[in-house]
Design a protein around this motif. Structure first.
Motif, PDB file in Angstrom:
ATOM      1  N   LEU A 293       0.834  -1.208   0.000  1.00  0.00           N
ATOM      2  CA  LEU A 293       0.000   0.000   0.000  1.00  0.00           C
ATOM      3  C   LEU A 293       0.865   1.253   0.000  1.00  0.00           C
ATOM      4  O   LEU A 293       0.613   2.215  -0.731  1.00  0.00           O
ATOM      5  N   ALA A 294       1.923   1.230   0.824  1.00  0.00           N
ATOM      6  CA  ALA A 294       2.800   2.397   0.891  1.00  0.00           C
ATOM      7  C   ALA A 294       3.480   2.631  -0.455  1.00  0.00           C
ATOM      8  O   ALA A 294       3.655   3.773  -0.891  1.00  0.00           O
ATOM      9  N   ALA A 295       3.843   1.534  -1.123  1.00  0.00           N
ATOM     10  CA  ALA A 295       4.488   1.675  -2.427  1.00  0.00           C
ATOM     11  C   ALA A 295       3.535   2.336  -3.408  1.00  0.00           C
ATOM     12  O   ALA A 295       3.933   3.176  -4.224  1.00  0.00           O
ATOM     13  N   LEU A 296       2.259   1.985  -3.306  1.00  0.00           N
ATOM     14  CA  LEU A 296       1.267   2.615  -4.188  1.00  0.00           C
ATOM     15  C   LEU A 296       1.215   4.111  -3.948  1.00  0.00           C
ATOM     16  O   LEU A 296       1.208   4.912  -4.881  1.00  0.00           O
ATOM     17  N   LEU A 297       1.220   4.489  -2.681  1.00  0.00           N
ATOM     18  CA  LEU A 297       1.167   5.913  -2.358  1.00  0.00           C
ATOM     19  C   LEU A 297       2.393   6.628  -2.925  1.00  0.00           C
ATOM     20  O   LEU A 297       2.289   7.670  -3.584  1.00  0.00           O
ATOM     21  N   PHE A 298       3.575   6.054  -2.659  1.00  0.00           N
ATOM     22  CA  PHE A 298       4.785   6.732  -3.113  1.00  0.00           C
ATOM     23  C   PHE A 298       4.891   6.712  -4.633  1.00  0.00           C
ATOM     24  O   PHE A 298       5.361   7.674  -5.238  1.00  0.00           O
ATOM     25  N   GLY A 299       4.431   5.614  -5.234  1.00  0.00           N
ATOM     26  CA  GLY A 299       4.425   5.557  -6.694  1.00  0.00           C
ATOM     27  C   GLY A 299       3.566   6.686  -7.243  1.00  0.00           C
ATOM     28  O   GLY A 299       3.969   7.408  -8.168  1.00  0.00           O
ATOM     29  N   ALA A 300       2.378   6.861  -6.638  1.00  0.00           N
ATOM     30  CA  ALA A 300       1.481   7.919  -7.096  1.00  0.00           C
ATOM     31  C   ALA A 300       2.125   9.281  -6.903  1.00  0.00           C
ATOM     32  O   ALA A 300       2.079  10.150  -7.787  1.00  0.00           O
ATOM     33  N   LEU A 301       2.750   9.481  -5.749  1.00  0.00           N
ATOM     34  CA  LEU A 301       3.367  10.782  -5.484  1.00  0.00           C
ATOM     35  C   LEU A 301       4.483  11.064  -6.485  1.00  0.00           C
ATOM     36  O   LEU A 301       4.619  12.166  -7.006  1.00  0.00           O
ATOM     37  N   LYS A 302       5.272  10.046  -6.751  1.00  0.00           N
ATOM     38  CA  LYS A 302       6.423  10.263  -7.631  1.00  0.00           C
ATOM     39  C   LYS A 302       5.980  10.530  -9.066  1.00  0.00           C
ATOM     40  O   LYS A 302       6.480  11.437  -9.718  1.00  0.00           O
ATOM     41  N   VAL A 303       5.039   9.720  -9.534  1.00  0.00           N
ATOM     42  CA  VAL A 303       4.582   9.931 -10.907  1.00  0.00           C
ATOM     43  C   VAL A 303       3.781  11.226 -11.003  1.00  0.00           C
ATOM     44  O   VAL A 303       3.964  12.017 -11.925  1.00  0.00           O
ATOM     45  N   GLY A 304       2.918  11.429 -10.010  1.00  0.00           N
ATOM     46  CA  GLY A 304       2.102  12.640 -10.027  1.00  0.00           C
ATOM     47  C   GLY A 304       2.941  13.900  -9.967  1.00  0.00           C
ATOM     48  O   GLY A 304       2.618  14.921 -10.569  1.00  0.00           O
ATOM     49  N   SER A 305       4.063  13.819  -9.252  1.00  0.00           N
ATOM     50  CA  SER A 305       4.873  15.030  -9.069  1.00  0.00           C
ATOM     51  C   SER A 305       5.439  15.518 -10.395  1.00  0.00           C
ATOM     52  O   SER A 305       5.733  16.692 -10.549  1.00  0.00           O
ATOM     53  N   LEU A 306       5.560  14.619 -11.379  1.00  0.00           N
ATOM     54  CA  LEU A 306       6.094  15.049 -12.672  1.00  0.00           C
ATOM     55  C   LEU A 306       5.171  16.056 -13.341  1.00  0.00           C
ATOM     56  O   LEU A 306       5.602  16.887 -14.126  1.00  0.00           O
ATOM     57  N   SER A 307       3.892  15.970 -13.007  1.00  0.00           N
ATOM     58  CA  SER A 307       2.942  16.885 -13.636  1.00  0.00           C
ATOM     59  C   SER A 307       2.852  18.223 -12.919  1.00  0.00           C
ATOM     60  O   SER A 307       2.229  19.156 -13.415  1.00  0.00           O
ATOM     61  N   MET A 308       3.423  18.300 -11.734  1.00  0.00           N
ATOM     62  CA  MET A 308       3.261  19.548 -10.979  1.00  0.00           C
ATOM     63  C   MET A 308       3.979  20.744 -11.613  1.00  0.00           C
ATOM     64  O   MET A 308       3.387  21.806 -11.726  1.00  0.00           O
TER      65      MET A 308
END
Ligand SMILES: Nc1ncnc2c1ncn2[C@@H]1O[C@H](COP(=O)(O)OP(=O)(O)OP(=O)(O)O)[C@@H](O)[C@H]1O
Ligand SMILES: Nc1ncnc2c1ncn2[C@@H]1O[C@H](COP(=O)(O)OP(=O)(O)OP(=O)(O)O)[C@@H](O)[C@H]1O
Ligand SMILES: [Mg+2]
Ligand SMILES: [Mg+2]
Lengths: 348, 352, 319, 510
Positions: A293-308
């Motif tokens: 679950l934590a990996a999912l969160l961090f995966g989302a944060l890392k990929v999502g951060s590219l769009s910021m």
């Protein structure tokens, strides 16, 4: 009274909330709109099938390094060496994928196995030294990371280089990629590795919680003296724990080599998969399911951060800070427990 | 282009400012958009990612495009980011997408295949696909001239080269440089070192220390941030002894600023690689419907995409300048074909 | 003869490689001797490097040649304050210290680069105008052999680092503060029942580790990189931590370990010029420092005994 | 009655979910030894920690020399002249005695340097004055437990303590050391110091103390003058029922040899030979008590038998088969059970549930696991059974071992070990730190095992225990068994001398 189980869930959730809150404050202070920022983050992580696929893809190796570190933690060891184990696993998987031409049903599992063995071998050194000579595993694993980095770069350049800084591509039969998944997630690099990660999590849970091996490993982790008294071999278990942890990290490398990249490139520095794995393991309370679950969160944060940066103009480093704050609060769970207890008391 | 003649000092308005003022008022921006994906160096690497971005910005401003719609970049912090970044830009429907650096070759190749309607361009490596233009530079030419300058500057007849990571690309720098040096004086020794990293300043520092200590007085580097360490060492030596004859030749862009030490500057010259020029050029071609898809553009001295900086006129004397120009002429008119590989270099030296 | 040549060309480099590691490792000794694991040394170095460069770029005009010294001080102070986060988490909030350290590392890089972008509009700063320069010590440098090795072309910061190690040894083993600090790291409850505030001592230990790691990071930035980016500090903090453990939590041991790392690293670069190493493939030289460390730990250094209470949050009245 | 140095009135102290002290009164007269008695977990340590400032009471008043005070931390306690020697020593092992004593109150020379010389001199004077002989320069890890305790006492005196709290000081001492300690206490009160003494040993209370306050389950039962009471009354005040002290047992009926040790040599970690040619037999159906002063090779002997340590030479036979230098696992499987000396360090994985602790050596066997997969159902069934059979007081088998009281932890270990029906049961200090109720229980259990035909090897530093429980006593001195005696044919005096190295003949003469 609040049950422990509830606490274990509450603490990470609270921490995540606080992490985002601090992130929002920083954005406001520096004149960005947190709403825009987080919207961009969300959309960049789950906004469409493509991004969702990418998030999943990024979570795969994170989950596996998380499992690696969690597994070692549970056995009383601190595996800072996941970073290096990822490198050797990646290299081994790619080498095997390039060199051999076998039916996919054999080639793919064997490639993953080879990566696991390579990672395990890399972790064997600190494990052996810890078990037999009492050398602190933290120092040895740090050193092994650098050795892995330089050696894998060297091997790539000397033997496997196709062009630029990349090895030959692996044979199709060793690839985790599939048309179906790529199409389903509109062209994302997602690959079957997520199944590997889930199986990995299951294996960790099963070994640790259900088998006599796990019983020994945890006993050694909690109290090596008692373990020895009870007739367990502390040395054997330390080595075993490192081997398994290294295996997981090696497989994380295989996910990159057989899935995301289909090759390996030389690295100027660390991939950070290993270091992020520490955070993943922690947020997941060193459990298998938690790590996923934590990996999912961090995966989302890392990929999502590219769009910021492109969408909201917010530097992507902000996400790094948010992640760090989350970790910080999870680590400091005591304060959250204290606050909740306090709150409960006042209610009464 | 439009009737704003009665506005103020007409003579001074060069093309750009005219367009800028007009864009804001009426001229509709062209229906064209361009974006780039950096490699791990990031957009502000003070090297070619930055240069590429400057090219795109210049192009955008020139044509009245808005950042975020008409032009943009996506930054990669890690190799795993290339694909998401490329795909992100594809989803935002950019017409032309640049991949900056050979590291992006695979990713560009993949996305080009699955997005045949988008045009791509790759800088520093070659992809064969109809919707991809490949741009490389004749670094060996610039490096040759750097070698000439080094050979003319050295007093000890020993010069050095520090490469980043061994690769065919960096090899071109090395080979061109050696060829240049030997062309001027075959007796000059060239010591070649590879740091096998582009990021370890400490390594560059150590190489420079050891080279300067051994009597080498000019070092040419093609090693990214490792080169910072070389500049540091050279500056340090000047600080201790302003008469110490130590020089650095910069790479990719004019590294004059890095070489300033008090009122002395150790940056003899720089081998400037105008990624911005290349990017702008390809964008212009694409906008005007002449996208060089499937082609491999090699930009060199004749395209003004490779040049030798002459900012440091104290060190880079007129004599040097003239002689370098001579050699440049010879390259341009084909008298000299600069070698690109070790074998070619051997033949080249034999033929001297 | 050749050995002497080798040493002469290598020693100045060893000294300047090791200085940042010595500072940081001494910081690590303070923190870990007080019982707080500090894996955040890396991040604290990042903070130090960032502040060192920021200060230098901002005030070079104002302070001229004093700028690097003031930058160093600023870096120490800010990193010390930053380290308080680790102290709050691991001492007051009873955090898992390893994890808190990891968080420190992430925040430092994130914040450093974020702020660099905010201030300079770019992920890396320009080169500073007022770095440290190497100096040759008059008289001492004229001593045959030794002079060349140790007193010419070296940074003052290297000497400061070595002197500081001796000073830290003095503080830890001769003063009452040192006695208390070590007691807290060994047996916090014993210290507590003797009326020593475990919390206060641990805060001081961690903050000192921040100050010293800040000095280490700034030393690196002001002598070697001369600018700041996400890559400036890449692993030196971990190497310093390794030096702490390698040096058995002893300040002089940590210094020795840091110098050993510096030596191995310098050898991997300079060694290539010497015939003995000429035919050795590059990769062996690159990994030599790390392999040597492992061999040293496994071979003649043996088991290192950490402070007893290292890593355990102290909870009053628990056992 | 105004010459109380310390008065604790109506003290209440709560921990989450538990009231450790409720409405307790304790009044200490100047110059008296005041015993504090109660079962394990009754709240004695808690009460003293309140007095020493480690805990803040929820209710109640503390007066020192008649003045109400608030003791917020140990510094305040020190200033008020209250010193405490904790149940678990508060000494930094790597420091010297002097460093430990001055810690927190260091004499400073010039340049803030600790003046160790001066401190050592002062300490030497102090130890002279109170008869507490100890070398200030010795490292704690190198000195005996008794010396460490003296260092602890000196620590309080160095700070000018006038009230001394001793929390179970005798639990860790050898008989000789206890004697010395009693002497020290007497010399302390003669110097005007007042002492609160916590102990589970009623005989000691009777011997040294003037008055005794009893608490039960966190509540005060009352205070009695010791010379107006007896052991039985104290015991029943403490437990709330009658306790029998003389352990009831029938004549032993020893059968074949189970354990047979010949010419055994064992080294310790530092390579010093600790067991030197030891011979010992234990037969089925008898309890052999090994009496001896700590440090005469008992630990090494047990470790050698159980496979935790390699022996240098000699043989150890179990049922006629050699077991020397087998792995611990093999030794366990061949029928040896071991109640370890340090239950927290060796006996339990404190973070495992009770149930998992109860299969610590058998988890890999059927029915607890099947082809390496654990069967939690069977593990928990087993635990429930043992909890019931051995009266382990725990909320549930899922409860972590950590949260059980010492007595119940010990019961859990004994249940686990005895339940395996071993041929040889080794019990090392099985009752250390436990209250009389718990001790009685454990002694009964050992005898019951003997009666089932098991060989029991009891290693204890408590002469009482050895005398009461054993059928045969083997006296260990300097790595050898120097005498084999029957408990009914000897006395404490003789045993004490044997343990100190006198030969049997000489000891007999006395
Ligand atoms: N730190 C603590 N946190 C929570 N509860 C505690 C703590 N310390 C003690 N207790 C509770 O207070 C009660 C009294 O414990 P205490 O240690 O004072 O007993 P004791 O009389 O000293 O026992 P013993 O004879 O075993 O030393 C215990 O039953 C326990 O439940
Ligand atoms: N940290 C704690 N939290 C909760 N309860 C505790 C804690 N520490 C001790 N206790 C409680 O204290 C009581 C007494 O246990 P304690 O460990 O003092 O027993 P003991 O016989 O004194 O053991 P020892 O041999 O270690 O002296 C137990 O009931 C236990 O539940
Ligand atoms: Mg107690
Ligand atoms: Mg007790």
């Amino acid at each position: 009274m609040f049950s422990n189980r509830k606490f274990n869930l509450l603490v990470p959730l609270f921490s995540i909330l606080l992490g985002f809150l601090v992130g929002a404050i920083i954005m406001v202070v520096f004149g960005y709109s947190p709403i825009d920022g987080y919207t961009a983050l969300w959309n960049g992580a789950f906004g469409n099938a493509y991004y969702t696929g990418e998030t999943l893809r990024q979570s795969i190796p994170l989950a596996l390094t998380g499992l690696s570190i969690a597994f070692a933690f549970r056995s009383g060891l601190f595996n800072i060496g996941a970073e290096g184990q990822v490198f050797v696993g990646w290299l081994a998987a790619v080498w095997f994928g390039i060199t051999f031409d076998l039916p996919a049903v054999i080639h793919l599992p064997l490639s993953i196995l080879v990566a696991a063995l390579a990672g395990a071998l890399w972790a064997f050194v600190p494990g052996l030294l810890k078990a037999t000579r009492g050398v602190h595993e933290v120092v040895v694993t740090i050193m092994m990371n650098y050795i892995a980095l330089h050696v894998s770069n060297h091997i790539i350049r000397a033997y496997l280089l196709e062009s630029g800084s990349r090895t030959y591509r692996i044979n199709e039969s060793a690839s985790l990629r599939s048309e179906f998944l790529t199409d389903f997630f509109s062209g994302s690099q997602i690959h079957w590795g997520f199944i590997v990660a889930i199986i990995g999590a299951f294996i960790m849970w099963f070994i640790l919680e259900k088998t006599t091996y796990g019983y020994e490993l945890r006993a050694v982790g909690f109290n090596p003296h008692a373990a020895r008294y009870a007739g367990m071999s502390v040395k054997k278990n330390i080595i075993m724990a490192m081997l398994i942890a290294g295996g997981f990290a090696g497989i994380a490398g295989a996910m990159e080599g057989l899935g995301t990249f289909g090759a390996m490139h030389t690295h100027a520095g660390f991939s950070n998969l290993g270091f992020d794995g520490i955070a993943v393991a922690l947020l997941g309370a060193n459990t298998a399911i938690g790590s996923v679950l934590a990996a999912l969160l961090f995966g989302a944060l890392k990929v999502g951060s590219l769009s910021m940066p492109p969408v909201a103009g917010v530097p992507s480093e902000l996400v790094e800070i948010v992640i760090a704050i989350i970790i910080f609060f999870v680590a400091s769970s005591y304060i959250i427990r204290w606050a909740v207890l306090r709150f409960k008391k006042e209610e009464k | 282009a439009c009737g704003t003649e009665d506005e103020e000092p007409a003579e001074e308005t060069d093309d750009e400012t005219t367009e800028e003022t007009t864009d804001e008022t009426e001229e509709e921006a062209p229906d064209f958009s361009v974006a780039m994906v950096t490699d791990e160096g990031g957009v502000d690497d003070r090297s070619f990612n930055q240069s590429a971005w400057e090219g795109i910005q210049a192009f955008g401003e020139e044509h009245g495009l808005e950042r975020g719609e008409g032009y943009d970049y996506a930054q990669s912090d890690d190799a795993a980011d290339y694909m998401p970044n490329l795909n992100g830009l594809i989803q935002q429907e950019y017409d032309l997408i640049f991949g900056i650096g050979f590291e992006l070759m695979d990713s560009v190749e993949q996305v080009a295949e699955s997005n045949p309607d988008t045009n791509f361009a790759l800088v520093d490596d070659v992809i064969e696909a109809d919707n991809v233009a490949s741009v490389t530079f004749a670094e060996e030419q610039g490096s040759f001239l750097a070698g000439v300058a080094a050979a003319l500057k050295t007093e000890s007849d020993e010069v050095g080269f520090v490469g980043g990571i061994t690769s065919p690309l960096i090899k071109r720098f090395e080979v061109g440089f050696v060829a240049g040096v030997k062309s001027v004086n075959p007796d000059i020794d060239v010591r070649v070192e590879y740091a096998e990293t582009f990021s370890d300043e400490q390594m560059g520092r150590s190489f420079a220390n050891s080279m300067y200590s051994d009597g080498i007085d000019v070092i040419y580097h093609a090693s990214g941030a490792v080169g910072n360490g070389i500049f540091t060492e050279a500056r340090n030596r000047i600080e201790n002894n302003p008469d110490d004859p130590v020089w650095v030749i910069g790479v990719d862009r004019d590294q004059y600023d890095e070489g300033q030490q008090g009122d002395h500057n150790v940056a003899l010259t720089s081998m400037v690689k105008r990624v911005d020029v290349a990017v702008q050029e390809v964008s212009e071609m694409a906008m005007s419907g002449e996208f060089p898809g499937g082609e491999h553009l090699i930009l060199g001295l004749e395209d003004d995409a490779i040049s030798i900086a002459d900012t440091n006129d104290e060190a880079y004397t007129d004599e040097i300048h003239e002689e370098v120009s001579d050699w440049e002429e010879q390259i341009l008119n084909g008298d000299i074909v600069v070698p690109e590989t070790d074998e070619e270099l051997e033949d080249f030296i034999d033929s001297l | 003869m050749q050995i002497i040549d080798l040493l002469q060309s290598i020693m100045p480099m060893v000294l300047f490689y090791s200085a940042p590691l010595i500072f940081t490792a001494l910081g690590g000794v303070f923190s870990e001797r007080s019982g707080v694991i500090n894996i955040g040394l890396e991040g604290l170095m990042v903070m130090g490097a960032f502040i060192g460069i920021l200060f230098n770029l901002t005030f070079a005009e104002v302070f001229g040649t004093f700028t690097p010294w003031l930058s160093l001080i600023a870096a120490g102070i800010v990193a010390g304050i930053f380290a308080m986060m680790h102290a709050v988490a691991s001492v007051s909030f009873r955090a898992n210290q390893v994890v808190s350290g990891v968080a420190i590392n992430m925040i430092a890089v994130g914040l450093g680069v974020f702020l660099t972008r905010e201030i300079y509009g770019s992920g890396q700063t320009a080169s500073i105008a007022e770095p440290f320069y190497t100096r040759t010590i008059p008289i001492l440098s004229d001593i045959p052999i030794i002079g060349e090795m140790f007193f010419s072309g070296t940074y003052y910061t290297s000497y400061i680092a070595i002197l500081l190690a001796v000073f830290v040894w003095f503080v830890l083993f001769k003063t009452s503060f040192g006695l208390r600090l070590r007691a807290v790291g060994e047996h916090p409850m014993a210290a507590d029942t003797n009326g020593i505030s475990v919390t206060k001592i641990r805060y001081i230990g961690v903050i000192l580790s921040g100050v010293l790691a800040g000095l280490g990071g700034a030393t690196y930035a002001l002598t070697i990189s001369l600018n700041f980016s996400a890559m400036t500090i890449s692993g030196q903090g971990f190497m310093s931590l390794a030096a702490v453990i390698f040096g058995k939590w002893h300040p002089l041991g940590a210094m020795g370990a840091a110098i050993f790392f510096g030596f191995a690293q310098a050898l991997s670069v300079v060694g290539r010029n010497f015939p003995i190493f000429a035919d050795v493939p590059n990769v062996y030289l690159l990994i030599a420092p790390y392999v040597l460390t492992i061999l040293a730990l496994a071979g003649f250094i043996g088991r290192a005994e950490s402070p007893r209470a290292l890593g355990d949050p102290y909870v009053k009245g628990s056992r | 009655m105004d010459n109380y140095v310390v008065e604790m009135l109506n003290i209440r102290k709560e921990f989450p979910g538990i009231v450790a002290n409720d409405n307790i009164n304790l009044q200490l007269k100047k110059g008296e030894i005041h015993a504090l008695l109660g079962e394990n977990g009754a709240g004695k340590s808690t009460l003293m920690n309140v007095l020493f400032g480690l805990y803040q009471p929820e209710k109640g008043e503390i007066r020192v020399n008649g003045k109400p005070v608030t003791i917020t931390d140990p510094n305040v306690a020190n200033r008020l002249g209250i010193g405490m020697v904790h149940q678990h020593f508060m000494l930094v092992e790597k420091f010297t005695v002097a460093q430990n004593i001055i810690l927190g109150a260091e004499p400073k020379g010039k340049g803030r340097v600790v003046d160790l010389k001066k401190a050592e001199k002062e300490i030497a004077e102090l130890s002279e004055r109170y008869g507490l002989s100890v070398d200030p320069k010795a490292k704690i890890s190198d000195i005996s437990v008794g010396m460490q305790q003296r260092a602890e006492i000196l620590k309080t005196l160095y700070r000018g303590a006038e009230v001394l709290i001793l929390d179970e000081p005798t639990a860790v001492l050898t008989p000789q050391e206890i004697k010395e300690l009693i002497g020290i206490m007497k010399s302390l009160i003669s110097e005007g110091i007042s002492i609160i003494l916590i102990t589970h040993k009623l005989k000691e209370i009777m011997e040294v103390s003037d008055r005794c306050t009893v608490i039960r389950k966190g509540e005060g039962v009352g205070t009695v003058n010791v010379n107006e009471t007896d052991v039985d009354e104290l015991a029943s005040m403490m437990v709330g029922r009658q306790i029998s002290f003389k352990t009831e047992k029938t004549e032993a009926n020893p059968k074949e040899n189970i354990l047979s040790i010949k010419d055994l040599h064992v080294q310790d970690i530092r390579k010093a030979m600790m067991v030197k040619g030891l011979n010992l037999d234990v037969r089925a159906g008898e309890i052999v008590g090994v009496a001896g002063i700590d440090g005469n090779g008992q630990s090494e002997l047990i470790e050698a038998i159980t496979g935790l340590r390699k022996s240098e030479s000699g043989s150890i036979q179990l049922n006629g088969k050699n077991i020397e230098n087998l792995s611990t696992r093999k030794v366990t499987e061949s029928g040896v059970a071991h109640i370890p000396q340090d239950r927290h360090k060796f006996g339990l994985v404190l973070d495992y549930p009770i149930a998992e602790n109860m299969v610590l050596q058998t988890y890999y066997q059927k029915p607890f696991s099947n082809s390496k997969v654990l069967s939690f159902k069977n593990i928990y069934d087993h635990a429930n059974q043992l909890i019931e059979d051995y009266d382990v007081r725990t909320p549930s088998p899922q409860t972590k071992a950590r949260s059980l009281s010492g007595g119940n932890q010990q019961k859990a270990i004994i249940a686990r070990e005895v339940d395996r029906s071993p041929d040889l049961l080794i019990a090392a200090q099985p009752t250390r730190g436990l209250d009389v109720g718990a001790i009685e229980n454990i002694h009964k259990r050992l005898i019951k095992e003997r009666d089932k035909g098991r060989a029991v090897l009891l290693v204890s530093f408590e002469l009482d225990e050895v005398m009461n429980v054993s059928d045969r006593i083997a006296v260990m001195f300097d790595g050898e068994i120097v005498a084999n005696v029957k408990p009914e044919e000897t006395n404490e005096q003789e045993l004490g001398l044997l343990m100190a190295g006198s030969t049997k003949e000489k000891a007999g003469e006395n």
